[in-house]
Design an enzyme around this catalytic site. Structure first.
Site, short mmCIF file in Angstrom:
data_model
loop_
_atom_site.label_atom_id
_atom_site.label_comp_id
_atom_site.label_asym_id
_atom_site.label_seq_id
_atom_site.Cartn_x
_atom_site.Cartn_y
_atom_site.Cartn_z
N ASP A 17 0.86 -1.18 0.00
CA ASP A 17 0.00 0.00 0.00
C ASP A 17 0.90 1.23 0.00
O ASP A 17 1.46 1.60 1.03
CB ASP A 17 -0.91 -0.03 1.24
N LYS A 69 2.65 11.31 -3.29
CA LYS A 69 1.64 10.58 -4.05
C LYS A 69 0.66 11.53 -4.73
O LYS A 69 0.08 11.21 -5.76
CB LYS A 69 0.90 9.62 -3.11
N GLU A 99 -7.57 0.47 -4.47
CA GLU A 99 -7.56 0.39 -3.02
C GLU A 99 -8.90 -0.05 -2.41
O GLU A 99 -8.92 -0.90 -1.52
CB GLU A 99 -7.13 1.75 -2.44
N ASP A 122 -13.36 5.25 1.23
CA ASP A 122 -11.91 5.24 1.46
C ASP A 122 -11.39 6.67 1.47
O ASP A 122 -11.21 7.30 0.43
CB ASP A 122 -11.23 4.43 0.35
#
Length: 636
Positions: free
Chosen positions: A2, A65, A163, A186
């Protein structure tokens, strides 16, 4: 693996049990922070880098990211508020440090290298293959860049996995009854996704997904940081009677305050208040403020509310209402926040729940009519990594009764003659997928065809996003003779490959779209909304373009027929045909379908021309048959 905005994790399946691998110090969360001490020194990653951020913020990269796979022109001003330098020109984003321009994937690779080392210590042998997760709403460029980061870390990336889909596996939702429908909310450090999945015969299929790759815990941290900075400057001004702290330009101080803001936000998920204390901001000044949960919620409520539209859009795309869902699961560290749980519960009408020894116990009030069950049984920080490990086990031959099927979030197609978009892969199509169509030329003796690849939900090509262009050559031929097959293939990682093939010669060209949809996710959401808002207008525009193209072909064919038949047609008939053709040309002179009555007028004129030229068309057919029979010697 992850690869997160704030923290990253690596997990595996050992003896059938998924588990997160801890580092040498026993920490399972690795801060996604990389410190670059000097040109000749190797980068420092994780907790050590987090400590260095306070002392040397300009040399310490965090939340990278958010920039991976993106171009400088896409970066909003608010996103540029980081302590390290950021280059946002016409090309891809980079971080200029020590005389080098470091791309985000190279920096992300350092985080993955650290995770790989931790895994190798755990296994006692080299690790070369991995599954890496990404937000469901990552576009092609972001997915490709993430895969590149894995390769730079020395890994073969077996799968790029969404994800929310990974989280569903970690929650063990494959054990639910058939046709169970689950929403995965999420909210991580830098991204938000809402995905709706359905379980059918052991297969997880994503019915719809929506989200924003620029919305997450970082935004809340920034809001708290600004609030505390204002309080600190006000306190300094009051104490110094008019002096200014100028904290906005003091990078070490900002780093200390950012760390304190993030820590306070985390504490307030379990406590109702916490003291934020920064001793010796200046030799004669220290700062302290008691931040309450109520203050935090007041500061961040509007940010959490921004997830609402994405949730509603995903439900609409899946053709579901909240009451049709069986469960809503929470993923991402930010979902620990009581405000987030309350917001999700109210939005989806969730039933009450209790947590006991890590298990969910349904109260007597829970039944289908009460709405979906809010499931928080898993550690929200670890669920995605555990799901990635389960997916890796599936790929290696374990857990054979589970399969994952993701979807593409937006339609894909090509531009056709007249500036329209021809969809080959509709939105929310299950991937991996192949789809193709045959196209032909629009003019005589055309030597090549431009393949313009588009993504979006609008009818006109110009209203969608251009993913790329390339040409395929072929031998010149009359109009509509040359034929080119175009095939789209979206692989399991969600990356698009486009093939164009000349049917006659077999000559083909394959292009990988490496820069798909280089725009921000607010624009993604805007496009989807505009496709609904302008649906009638867009369909009118398509009808106009298609009618206008047919009218041009009909007028051209009419003039050619009149010239070919010469004196075979009477003057009265010729005049009537020419008058009808001029009326069509006059109706076509309007450049847009928005002209009142433009489309009906053109359709009426075209119908009239079709009717009056029917005898002419019959005469052309007879003449062609006579020529054919004469050629075969059957008619003298």
């Amino acid at each position: 693996m992850d690869l997160g905005t704030t923290n990253s994790l690596v997990a595996t399946v050992d003896s059938g049990i998924p588990l997160v691998i801890a580092d040498a110090e026993g920490r399972r969360l690795t801060p996604s922070i990389v410190h670059f001490p000097a040109p000749a020194d190797p980068p420092i990653t994780g907790c050590q880098a987090a400590r260095a951020r306070v002392l040397q913020p300009a040399q310490t990269v965090y939340s990278i990211k958010r920039f991976i796979g993106r171009r400088g022109a896409e970066i909003l001003d608010g996103e540029k508020a980081v302590a390290y330098p950021l280059r946002c020109g016409d090309g891809p984003v980079s971080v200029p440090l020590h005389g080098k321009n470091l791309p985000p994937e190279e920096i992300s690779a350092e985080v993955l290298k650290k995770l790989r080392r931790d895994a190798e210590i755990y296994f006692g042998e080299p690790v070369t293959r991995a599954v890496i997760t990404v937000p469901a709403y990552f576009n092609d460029a972001q997915r490709a860049a993430t895969k590149r980061a894995g390769e730079l870390a020395g890994l073969t990336v077996e799968r790029i996995l969404n994800e929310p889909t990974a989280a569903a596996l970690a929650y063990g939702l494959d054990k639910l009854r058939e046709q169970s429908k689950i929403a995965v909310y999420d909210l991580g450090g830098g991204t938000f996704d809402l995905s709706i999945l359905e379980l059918n015969q052991g297969v997880f299929q994503v019915l719809a997904t929506n989200g924003n790759t620029r919305l997450g815990g970082d935004d809340l941290d920034r809001r708290v940081l600004d609030f505390l900075r204002e309080r600190m400057e006000a306190a300094f001004t009051a104490q110094k009677r008019g002096g200014r702290l100028e904290s906005a330009t003091d990078l070490p101080l900002l780093s200390r305050l950012r760390e304190a803001a993030e820590r306070a936000k985390i504490i307030l998920s379990t406590e109702t208040e916490t003291e934020v204390s920064l001793p010796f901001v200046r030799p004669d000044f220290s700062f302290s403020h008691v931040l309450t949960r109520a203050e935090l919620e007041r500061l961040t409520k509007d940010i959490i509310a921004r997830t609402r539209s994405h949730c509603l859009r995903a439900l609409s795309d899946a053709r579901l209402e909240p009451k049709n869902l069986d469960q809503v699961i929470l993923v991402g560290g930010q979902t620990r926040m009581p405000l987030v749980r309350q917001f999700v519960g109210e939005l989806f009408g969730c039933a009450r729940f209790e947590e006991a020894r890590g298990d969910i116990r349904l109260g007597t009030t829970h039944h289908k009519a009460a709405g979906p069950f809010l499931n928080t049984s898993q550690n929200p920080d670890e669920a995605v990594a555990l799901g990635a490990a389960i997916q890796a086990e599936i790929l290696s031959g374990g857990f054979k009764n589970v399969l994952l099927l993701d979807v593409t979030p937006l339609s894909l197609g090509v531009e056709t003659f007249g500036g329209l978009m021809n969809v080959l892969v509709p939105r929310n199509s299950t991937i991996p997928i192949k789809a193709g169509e045959m196209f032909t030329t629009a003019v005589d003796n055309q030597r090549s065809m431009l393949i313009h690849v588009l993504q979006g939900e609008r009818e006109r090509a110009g209203d969608n996003w251009s993913l790329g262009r390339f040409t395929i050559d072929f031998e010149p031929a009359p109009r509509a003779i040359a034929r080119v097959g175009v095939q789209f293939e979206i692989d399991a990682n969600g990356i698009l490959h486009v093939l164009a093939r000349d049917v006659k010669t077999g000559r083909e060209k394959v292009v990988e779209m490496k820069s798909a949809v280089n725009v921000d996710d607010a624009a993604v959401q805007k496009m989807v909304e505009e496709s609904v808002e302008h649906a009638f207008e867009d369909m009118a525009a398509r009808r106009w373009v298609e009618t206008r193209l047919r009218a041009k072909e009909t007028v051209a064919a009419t003039h050619k027929a009149l010239a070919d038949l010469g004196g075979d047609i009477g003057m009265d008939d010729r005049e009537k045909i020419e008058t009808a053709a001029r009326e069509v040309e006059s109706a076509m002179a309007a450049e847009t379908a928005s002209v009142p009555g433009g489309l009906p007028r053109l359709q009426a004129a075209l119908a009239a021309l079709d009717e009056i030229t029917r005898p002419l068309a019959d005469r052309m057919v007879d003449k062609a048959m006579e020529a054919l029979l004469q050629k075969r010697g059957l008619l003298r």
